[in-house]
Design an enzyme around this catalytic site. Structure first.
Site, mmCIF file in Angstrom:
data_model
loop_
_atom_site.group_PDB
_atom_site.id
_atom_site.type_symbol
_atom_site.label_atom_id
_atom_site.label_comp_id
_atom_site.label_asym_id
_atom_site.label_seq_id
_atom_site.Cartn_x
_atom_site.Cartn_y
_atom_site.Cartn_z
ATOM 1 N N LEU A 90 0.723 -1.078 -0.025
ATOM 2 C CA LEU A 90 -0.032 0.007 0.003
ATOM 3 C C LEU A 90 0.648 1.218 0.041
ATOM 4 O O LEU A 90 2.137 1.286 0.521
ATOM 5 C CB LEU A 90 -0.960 -0.049 1.267
ATOM 6 C CG LEU A 90 -1.835 -0.951 1.310
ATOM 7 C CD1 LEU A 90 -2.756 -1.001 2.604
ATOM 8 C CD2 LEU A 90 -2.982 -1.306 0.394
ATOM 9 N N ASP A 91 0.382 2.161 -0.662
ATOM 10 C CA ASP A 91 0.995 3.501 -0.685
ATOM 11 C C ASP A 91 1.275 4.157 0.995
ATOM 12 O O ASP A 91 0.539 3.680 1.770
ATOM 13 C CB ASP A 91 0.548 4.560 -1.400
ATOM 14 C CG ASP A 91 0.594 4.397 -3.070
ATOM 15 O OD1 ASP A 91 1.296 3.574 -3.288
ATOM 16 O OD2 ASP A 91 -0.607 4.562 -3.708
ATOM 17 N N LYS A 92 2.084 4.980 1.161
ATOM 18 C CA LYS A 92 2.525 5.560 2.515
ATOM 19 C C LYS A 92 1.248 5.994 2.995
ATOM 20 O O LYS A 92 0.887 5.766 4.216
ATOM 21 C CB LYS A 92 3.616 6.553 2.445
ATOM 22 C CG LYS A 92 3.740 6.965 3.619
ATOM 23 C CD LYS A 92 5.326 7.837 3.727
ATOM 24 C CE LYS A 92 5.718 8.288 5.165
ATOM 25 N NZ LYS A 92 6.602 9.466 5.069
#
Length: 426
Positions: A253-255
């Protein structure tokens, strides 16, 4: 009619010429030629139809057929064995155009291997991988995973090929690079929830908090990543198939995104899970807070991304309207393909970008009204673009014949914001 399957390989150029003629026979080899040419930028099929198309195209074909047609379609030449001095010279002489052709051929290799795996043909999967390697098309993690998963599903022993895959992954890593030392603070460790830990099947799931990177290769510096925390939680018992920086990571997942991240504790489990993600057999549901009120209760977005087809299904959960401030919607989104920032781009494409997403919001018109105080305060907790409200809430997959449904509750910050929006926008 085309020649029998056994003599297709040496006649690949003729197969390609026939593929350009509309009236050409539509047998397996002809369909396969059309598919391979599609990776060269000519009419690639929709993702959701690709597997069915490949299954139809590869019936009656062999790995040898696929390799021969691909070598002709992408103008590939055989390379010397990797142990010879000629191999080093050949590798140094590879041009950018040749690397690009090999990259497209690698995509064709993975997709074709996936089709053979679905047909229960592990030998063809492995022959395909080794045959493409003779043309300088090297396998990646997906390729190895498909081959290992196909053999595992067939009941074959995968010990030797897993070791070969790990050796290949290690050769591709940066030699001599020192591993950074990361101290896992108790607060950081407590922020990551264990959603599933199946030691028998070798799979696990963690609840990643927003603001934490999934793995170090994304530029974490000295900050602890989810992989660092996972190594601490599971005492280092994570798959190495994805390299040392991404130990165990099957999905990322993106930050700024929170929610479910699937991990593999064994290399065989990693191969199976990676194959399922590649074949779009894993169902994911996200919850997002977006700008504006969607007039319909549900719908689908089919806007192409990365010059490729992409589909996202959405459903409105709640709407927050006010006469004095901007309005919002809480939505469920199910991405049916895996494009870069797919949910963010798709929601912005219909005029409802994620709250706080400054990157894709630029392409939409600005709201006529200012956001309420609670939203302004929530977004002020970080730099613009580092905070938005997107959460992977549910993942469903089948492993070893048993369906697994993993769910993650909304983060406290997300729930708090929703409660304040409901209160302030009454």
């Amino acid at each position: 009619r085309l020649a029998p399957r056994a003599s297709l390989a040496p006649r690949a150029p003729r197969v390609r010429r026939l593929a350009r003629v509309r009236a050409a026979p539509r047998d397996g080899a002809d369909e396969l030629a059309r598919f391979v040419r599609a990776f060269d930028g000519d009419g690639m099929a929709v993702d959701e139809e690709l597997d069915a198309f490949l299954l139809r195209a590869c019936v009656g074909a062999s790995a040898r057929d696929v390799i021969a047609i691909a070598a002709d379609a992408f103008m590939l030449s055989e390379v010397p064995p990797s142990t010879s001095k000629k191999a080093a010279a050949a590798a140094a002489a590879v041009t950018g155009a040749e690397r690009a052709r090999r990259g497209r051929a690698a995509s064709a290799m993975n997709a074709s291997a996936s089709a053979f795996a679905r047909m229960g043909k592990p030998r063809e999967c492995e022959d395909l991988m080794r045959g493409f390697a003779r043309y300088g098309v090297t396998p990646d993690v997906v390729t190895w995973s498909i081959v290992i998963a196909a053999k595992r599903r067939n009941g074959d022993d995968v010990g030797l090929i897993v070791e070969e895959a790990l050796a290949d992954v290690r050769r591709g890593s940066r030699a001599g690079r020192k591993k950074k030392k990361v101290y896992i603070h108790e607060d950081v460790r407590a922020s990551v929830g264990v959603l599933m830990d199946d030691a028998d099947d070798g799979i696990a799931a963690l609840n990643k908090p927003a603001g934490m990177l999934t793995h170090a290769s994304e530029g974490a510096g000295k900050s602890a990543t989810l992989v660092d925390v996972a190594m601490d939680i599971f005492s280092g018992c994570l798959s190495e198939l994805n390299g040392s920086d991404k130990r165990g990571v099957v999905s990322r997942l993106d930050k700024p995104t929170s929610g479910i991240v699937i991990l593999a504790k064994t290399d065989a489990a990693h191969a199976e899970l990676c194959t399922q993600y590649y074949q779009r057999d894993v169902r994911k549901t996200y919850v997002a807070l977006v700008e504006g009120v969607l007039t319909d209760k549900d719908g689908e977005i089919h806007t192409p991304l990365e010059n490729r087809p992409a589909t996202s299904a959405w459903k409105r959960i709640a709407a927050f309207e006010s006469t004095s401030s901007a309005s919002f919607s809480l939505v469920q989104v199910q991405p049916k393909s895996g494009r870069y920032h797919q949910i963010r781009q798709h929601m912005a494409s219909i005029g409802h970008p994620l709250v706080g997403d400054v990157v894709y919001r630029r392409k939409t018109s600005s709201p006529a009204k200012s956001p309420p105080k609670c939203v302004v305060e929530a977004l002020s907790q970080g730099k613009p673009g580092t905070i938005f409200f997107l959460h992977c809430a549910r993942v469903s997959l089948v492993f070893n014949g048993r369906e697994r449904v993993i769910e993650a509750p909304l983060p406290v910050a997300f729930e708090t914001l929703l409660a304040r929006i409901r209160s302030e926008m009454k």
